[in-house]
Design a protein around this motif. Sequence first.
Motif, PDB file in Angstrom:
ATOM      1  N   SER A   1      26.248  40.626  -1.710  1.00  0.00           N
ATOM      2  CA  SER A   1      24.953  40.210  -2.246  1.00  0.00           C
ATOM      3  C   SER A   1      23.925  41.317  -2.100  1.00  0.00           C
TER       4      SER A   1
ATOM      5  N   SER B   1      20.937  40.771  -1.872  1.00  0.00           N
ATOM      6  CA  SER B   1      19.895  40.249  -0.976  1.00  0.00           C
ATOM      7  C   SER B   1      20.039  40.797   0.444  1.00  0.00           C
TER       8      SER B   1
ATOM      9  N   SER C   1      18.600  33.032  -1.214  1.00  0.00           N
ATOM     10  CA  SER C   1      19.727  33.922  -1.496  1.00  0.00           C
ATOM     11  C   SER C   1      21.041  33.294  -1.064  1.00  0.00           C
TER      12      SER C   1
END
Length: 269
Positions: free
Chosen positions: A213, A215, A232
């Motif tokens: 990810s 994030s 997220s």
Amino acid sequence: MARIVVITSGKGGVGKTTTSAAMATGLALEGHKTAVIDFDVGLRNLDLIMGCERRVVYDFVNVINGDASLRQALIKDKRTENLFILPASQTRDKDALTEEGVGQVLDELSQEFDYILCDSPAGIERGALMAAYFADEAVVVTNPEVSSVRDSDRMLGILASKTRKAEQGEGPLPSRLLLTRYAPERVDKGEMLSVEDVVEILSIEMLGVVPESQSVLNASNAGMPVILDKESDAGQAYSDAVARFLGEERPHRFLTAQKKGILGRLFKG
């Protein structure tokens, strides 16, 4: 008395410090007074991810050497109540971590905290062994690739033989697995090991699966534990892992590739 948890792996770059920051924050958010210690003497990254690098005055080695008290070195997190950080030294080497010194610091912390998380350096050298030696349990962080899993298997052998529990005849350190940077699409293409593959090889309980990810990088660059990014996928995955760590049953998410709509299939995006 505190529960001492080592966050470890064999391989570097798998997400131990990200995991330490996220789990410590998650435990504190659940009302548990939590300390997280950076054992990576000489490098020190935990304070960056926690966003407190400018507030470091004294460090772990200063406390061990008697140059500062534990209260002077602990940094109270600005965002999360009940959370404290003990940073590593950037100017010493890992030989500065003595068994007696580390034990005294952990004993003192144990009088006041519910959980102590030890953010281990990579490998099986002194810093990693000191991070694991006094632990009550371990979270083994690995990526779904052969070299990472192999090194984690090696670390499980260390946890079974070179901890205080092992020396006292209490058996292997209880360990659970956190799989990071998981990409179901790559698993489907045969480019990455599946969750089932990793669990079969390591034969330990799965605590959580954190998807690959953007994030995570965004949060690290912002000096914020990714678990605070509740929108997220990675933040949600870490929240799930903390809940399981505390005994709650939650299904694992982010294990399968998202099906694309017709426009996605047409444009391969």
